[in-house]
Design a protein around this motif. Structure first.
Motif, PDB file in Angstrom:
ATOM      1  N   ILE A  17       0.833  -1.208   0.000  1.00 35.35           N
ATOM      2  CA  ILE A  17       0.000   0.000   0.000  1.00 35.35           C
ATOM      3  C   ILE A  17       0.866   1.255   0.000  1.00 35.35           C
ATOM      4  CG2 ILE A  17      -1.659   1.327   1.361  1.00 35.35           C
ATOM      5  CD1 ILE A  17      -2.817  -1.344   2.318  1.00 35.35           C
ATOM      6  N   VAL A  18       1.882   1.286   0.869  1.00 30.61           N
ATOM      7  CA  VAL A  18       2.753   2.452   0.962  1.00 30.61           C
ATOM      8  C   VAL A  18       3.524   2.644  -0.335  1.00 30.61           C
ATOM      9  CG1 VAL A  18       4.767   3.394   2.146  1.00 30.61           C
ATOM     10  CG2 VAL A  18       2.920   2.356   3.466  1.00 30.61           C
ATOM     11  N   ARG A  19       4.016   1.566  -0.920  1.00 35.21           N
ATOM     12  CA  ARG A  19       4.747   1.678  -2.187  1.00 35.21           C
ATOM     13  C   ARG A  19       3.880   2.333  -3.261  1.00 35.21           C
ATOM     14  NH1 ARG A  19       4.359  -1.417  -6.768  1.00 35.21           N
ATOM     15  NH2 ARG A  19       6.141  -1.276  -8.217  1.00 35.21           N
ATOM     16  N   GLY A  20       2.628   1.901  -3.389  1.00 37.50           N
ATOM     17  CA  GLY A  20       1.747   2.483  -4.394  1.00 37.50           C
ATOM     18  C   GLY A  20       1.523   3.965  -4.182  1.00 37.50           C
ATOM     19  N   ASP A  21       1.351   4.384  -2.922  1.00 33.61           N
ATOM     20  CA  ASP A  21       1.154   5.800  -2.642  1.00 33.61           C
ATOM     21  C   ASP A  21       2.416   6.610  -2.927  1.00 33.61           C
ATOM     22  OD1 ASP A  21      -1.407   5.288  -1.948  1.00 33.61           O
ATOM     23  OD2 ASP A  21      -1.200   5.726   0.179  1.00 33.61           O
ATOM     24  N   VAL A  22       3.577   6.040  -2.598  1.00 33.29           N
ATOM     25  CA  VAL A  22       4.823   6.754  -2.836  1.00 33.29           C
ATOM     26  C   VAL A  22       5.064   6.928  -4.339  1.00 33.29           C
ATOM     27  CG1 VAL A  22       7.338   6.629  -2.591  1.00 33.29           C
ATOM     28  CG2 VAL A  22       5.861   6.056  -0.667  1.00 33.29           C
ATOM     29  N   LEU A  23       4.755   5.915  -5.130  1.00 36.49           N
ATOM     30  CA  LEU A  23       4.914   6.035  -6.581  1.00 36.49           C
ATOM     31  C   LEU A  23       4.058   7.172  -7.137  1.00 36.49           C
ATOM     32  CD1 LEU A  23       4.967   2.278  -7.690  1.00 36.49           C
ATOM     33  CD2 LEU A  23       6.873   3.895  -7.721  1.00 36.49           C
ATOM     34  N   ALA A  24       2.852   7.332  -6.594  1.00 37.09           N
ATOM     35  CA  ALA A  24       1.991   8.425  -7.052  1.00 37.09           C
ATOM     36  C   ALA A  24       2.501   9.779  -6.557  1.00 37.09           C
ATOM     37  CB  ALA A  24       0.564   8.186  -6.583  1.00 37.09           C
ATOM     38  N   LEU A  25       2.975   9.820  -5.299  1.00 37.74           N
ATOM     39  CA  LEU A  25       3.435  11.084  -4.736  1.00 37.74           C
ATOM     40  C   LEU A  25       4.696  11.599  -5.436  1.00 37.74           C
ATOM     41  CD1 LEU A  25       2.912  10.379  -0.931  1.00 37.74           C
ATOM     42  CD2 LEU A  25       1.749  12.137  -2.282  1.00 37.74           C
ATOM     43  N   LYS A  26       5.528  10.710  -5.933  1.00 40.96           N
ATOM     44  CA  LYS A  26       6.766  11.130  -6.595  1.00 40.96           C
ATOM     45  C   LYS A  26       6.511  12.027  -7.788  1.00 40.96           C
ATOM     46  CE  LYS A  26       9.831   8.107  -7.618  1.00 40.96           C
ATOM     47  NZ  LYS A  26      10.455   6.839  -8.079  1.00 40.96           N
ATOM     48  N   GLU A  27       5.345  11.915  -8.395  1.00 38.79           N
ATOM     49  CA  GLU A  27       5.034  12.715  -9.588  1.00 38.79           C
ATOM     50  C   GLU A  27       4.228  13.963  -9.264  1.00 38.79           C
ATOM     51  OE1 GLU A  27       6.549  11.719 -12.218  1.00 38.79           O
ATOM     52  OE2 GLU A  27       7.227   9.913 -11.186  1.00 38.79           O
ATOM     53  N   ARG A  28       3.964  14.219  -7.992  1.00 42.83           N
ATOM     54  CA  ARG A  28       3.200  15.412  -7.616  1.00 42.83           C
ATOM     55  C   ARG A  28       4.074  16.653  -7.710  1.00 42.83           C
ATOM     56  NH1 ARG A  28      -1.245  14.225  -4.299  1.00 42.83           N
ATOM     57  NH2 ARG A  28      -1.596  16.483  -4.270  1.00 42.83           N
ATOM     58  N   GLU A  29       3.410  17.810  -7.916  1.00 43.21           N
ATOM     59  CA  GLU A  29       4.138  19.046  -8.166  1.00 43.21           C
ATOM     60  C   GLU A  29       5.022  19.448  -6.993  1.00 43.21           C
ATOM     61  OE1 GLU A  29       1.012  18.543  -8.655  1.00 43.21           O
ATOM     62  OE2 GLU A  29       0.613  18.859 -10.796  1.00 43.21           O
ATOM     63  N   PHE A  30       4.526  19.302  -5.755  1.00 40.83           N
ATOM     64  CA  PHE A  30       5.318  19.770  -4.628  1.00 40.83           C
ATOM     65  C   PHE A  30       6.571  18.916  -4.443  1.00 40.83           C
ATOM     66  CE2 PHE A  30       2.465  16.619  -2.843  1.00 40.83           C
ATOM     67  CZ  PHE A  30       3.242  15.941  -1.913  1.00 40.83           C
ATOM     68  N   VAL A  31       6.520  17.643  -4.801  1.00 37.92           N
ATOM     69  CA  VAL A  31       7.706  16.793  -4.713  1.00 37.92           C
ATOM     70  C   VAL A  31       8.694  17.162  -5.814  1.00 37.92           C
ATOM     71  CG1 VAL A  31       8.560  14.414  -4.838  1.00 37.92           C
ATOM     72  CG2 VAL A  31       6.454  14.925  -3.592  1.00 37.92           C
ATOM     73  N   LEU A  32       8.185  17.381  -7.013  1.00 35.81           N
ATOM     74  CA  LEU A  32       9.074  17.776  -8.112  1.00 35.81           C
ATOM     75  C   LEU A  32       9.724  19.125  -7.833  1.00 35.81           C
ATOM     76  CD1 LEU A  32       6.841  16.715 -11.158  1.00 35.81           C
ATOM     77  CD2 LEU A  32       8.808  15.494 -10.192  1.00 35.81           C
ATOM     78  N   ALA A  33       8.963  20.036  -7.209  1.00 33.66           N
ATOM     79  CA  ALA A  33       9.531  21.343  -6.889  1.00 33.66           C
ATOM     80  C   ALA A  33      10.628  21.219  -5.832  1.00 33.66           C
ATOM     81  CB  ALA A  33       8.430  22.279  -6.394  1.00 33.66           C
ATOM     82  N   ALA A  34      10.391  20.387  -4.821  1.00 26.35           N
ATOM     83  CA  ALA A  34      11.411  20.191  -3.784  1.00 26.35           C
ATOM     84  C   ALA A  34      12.650  19.523  -4.361  1.00 26.35           C
ATOM     85  CB  ALA A  34      10.829  19.344  -2.650  1.00 26.35           C
ATOM     86  N   ARG A  35      12.443  18.615  -5.290  1.00 26.73           N
ATOM     87  CA  ARG A  35      13.582  17.940  -5.909  1.00 26.73           C
ATOM     88  C   ARG A  35      14.372  18.911  -6.789  1.00 26.73           C
ATOM     89  NH1 ARG A  35      11.458  13.205  -9.017  1.00 26.73           N
ATOM     90  NH2 ARG A  35      11.013  12.462  -6.909  1.00 26.73           N
ATOM     91  N   SER A  36      13.685  19.846  -7.423  1.00 30.12           N
ATOM     92  CA  SER A  36      14.362  20.771  -8.332  1.00 30.12           C
ATOM     93  C   SER A  36      15.286  21.737  -7.606  1.00 30.12           C
ATOM     94  CB  SER A  36      13.324  21.569  -9.132  1.00 30.12           C
ATOM     95  OG  SER A  36      12.604  22.444  -8.272  1.00 30.12           O
ATOM     96  N   ILE A  37      15.053  21.985  -6.334  1.00 28.52           N
ATOM     97  CA  ILE A  37      15.925  22.886  -5.574  1.00 28.52           C
ATOM     98  C   ILE A  37      16.986  22.116  -4.802  1.00 28.52           C
ATOM     99  CG2 ILE A  37      14.152  24.655  -5.380  1.00 28.52           C
ATOM    100  CD1 ILE A  37      13.645  23.738  -2.533  1.00 28.52           C
ATOM    101  N   GLY A  38      17.102  20.806  -5.082  1.00 31.67           N
ATOM    102  CA  GLY A  38      18.185  20.019  -4.505  1.00 31.67           C
ATOM    103  C   GLY A  38      17.924  19.463  -3.120  1.00 31.67           C
ATOM    104  N   THR A  39      16.685  19.245  -2.767  1.00 31.85           N
ATOM    105  CA  THR A  39      16.375  18.672  -1.461  1.00 31.85           C
ATOM    106  C   THR A  39      16.909  17.250  -1.376  1.00 31.85           C
ATOM    107  OG1 THR A  39      14.345  19.987  -1.355  1.00 31.85           O
ATOM    108  CG2 THR A  39      14.527  18.114   0.158  1.00 31.85           C
ATOM    109  N   PRO A  40      17.665  16.906  -0.323  1.00 36.21           N
ATOM    110  CA  PRO A  40      18.207  15.550  -0.199  1.00 36.21           C
ATOM    111  C   PRO A  40      17.090  14.511  -0.090  1.00 36.21           C
ATOM    112  CG  PRO A  40      19.292  17.057   1.331  1.00 36.21           C
ATOM    113  CD  PRO A  40      18.125  17.783   0.760  1.00 36.21           C
ATOM    114  N   SER A  41      17.402  13.291  -0.452  1.00 35.73           N
ATOM    115  CA  SER A  41      16.392  12.233  -0.462  1.00 35.73           C
ATOM    116  C   SER A  41      15.823  11.971   0.923  1.00 35.73           C
ATOM    117  CB  SER A  41      16.994  10.940  -1.036  1.00 35.73           C
ATOM    118  OG  SER A  41      17.364  11.117  -2.382  1.00 35.73           O
ATOM    119  N   TYR A  42      16.676  11.962   1.954  1.00 39.93           N
ATOM    120  CA  TYR A  42      16.173  11.666   3.293  1.00 39.93           C
ATOM    121  C   TYR A  42      15.211  12.744   3.774  1.00 39.93           C
ATOM    122  CZ  TYR A  42      19.249  15.156   5.480  1.00 39.93           C
ATOM    123  OH  TYR A  42      19.853  16.319   5.865  1.00 39.93           O
TER     124      TYR A  42
END
Length: 306
Positions: free
Chosen positions: A184-209
């Motif tokens: 269940i958690v894996r499926g939700d994480v796969l969907a969240l990875k493509e959300r705008e706020f995650v992409l925005a955080a990734r674009s400014i270099g936010t570490p994975s942890y």
């Protein structure tokens, strides 16, 4: 001139709205969940506070009072050794619920960790999901029986019979019941990875942890909470099954499953000894399942927004 300002009701002024108030409002409209919540709280009060009010020792043996029916001195009667059934029911409920909650916590930690790692890191997805499928393919009860038989004596000799069996039960149930949470958690994480706020955080270099802790985990807590309620019910049934088979706690340490196991030989003469622990298990599991259904609906924004 007419006053076009929005009217503020007394309730809105008194109680600021937030997500958790909305969840509670939706939860209490689910009649089954509300009744289940009341029953579960009543059982928790009985097993946690009851022993301080009903002070009879659950292990006290009174041969002169053995095999008695319900009386004022023993409202649920006594067993074949004269031990008070009400005291043993409350003591057994504390152990059964403690095993259910603790093993559920271990299961959620394992399932959430594996699910997040598999969903967020593409290289880990394949190996971790194949590992999860392997556990799903294993027969649960035979695996638990093998674990109990292998480690029971070692843990009992090291920590004592009661503590050792408790650790064994929690560990065995926890590491064999995390798979659904992980998927269940894996499926939700796969969907969240493509959300705008995650992409925005990734674009400014936010570490994975930091991404996982601040953006991913808070947004997967809703299905984890539902899984937790259902996991408690499953763990209580599993512990009761092992105790009923005689592979759980020792005879002088009551649990609801152990009380059922001890009452089987007296089923024809004293059927109430099976009825009370069976009723406690059924009510606890049923109430927790209804709470899980209510939480699932309350935490679903599509339903909450109607």
């Amino acid at each position: 001139m007419t006053d076009t300002a929005p009217q503020i009701t007394e309730e809105a002024f008194r109680r600021p709205r937030n997500q958790w108030w909305d969840v509670w409002d939706q939860f209490r409209t689910h009649k089954g969940a509300l009744v289940g919540f009341i029953i579960f709280i009543t059982i928790m009060v009985a097993v946690l506070i009851g022993p301080y009010l009903w002070t009879i020792d659950p292990g006290y043996i009174d041969i002169r009072a053995r095999n008695q029916g319900p009386t004022l001195a023993h409202p649920l009667g006594t067993d074949q050794l004269g031990r008070d059934m009400l005291a043993r029911m409350m003591a057994g409920g504390k152990v059964s619920v403690a095993v259910g909650v603790t093993s559920m916590a271990l299961s959620l930690i394992l399932g959430t960790l594996i699910g997040v790692l598999a969903g967020y890191f593409k290289k880990l997805d394949g190996p971790l999901m194949r590992f999860t499928d392997l556990f799903l393919a294993l027969p649960l009860l035979p695996l638990l029986l093998v674990m109990v038989m292998l480690f029971r004596e070692a843990l009992s000799s090291r920590f004592g019979p009661e503590t050792g069996i408790f650790i064994l039960m929690v560990t065995a149930i926890g590491i064999t019941s995390w798979m659904q949470t992980a998927r269940i958690v894996r499926g939700d994480v796969l969907a969240l990875k493509e959300r705008e706020f995650v992409l925005a955080a990734r674009s400014i270099g936010t570490p994975s942890y930091r991404m996982i802790l601040r953006h991913i985990l808070p947004n997967v807590m809703s299905p984890v909470m539902v899984s937790a309620t259902l996991g408690i019910a499953s763990a209580i049934i599993t512990e009761s099954s092992l105790s009923f088979l005689g592979l759980g706690f020792p005879p002088d340490f009551p649990t609801w499953g152990r009380l059922l196991f001890d009452a089987v030989d007296y089923l024809n003469q004293y059927p109430e000894r099976v009825f009370w622990p069976g009723l406690a298990i059924s009510l606890t599991v049923l109430s927790v399942n209804y709470i899980g259904d209510g939480l699932r609906d309350a935490l679903d924004p599509r339903i909450r927004g109607r």
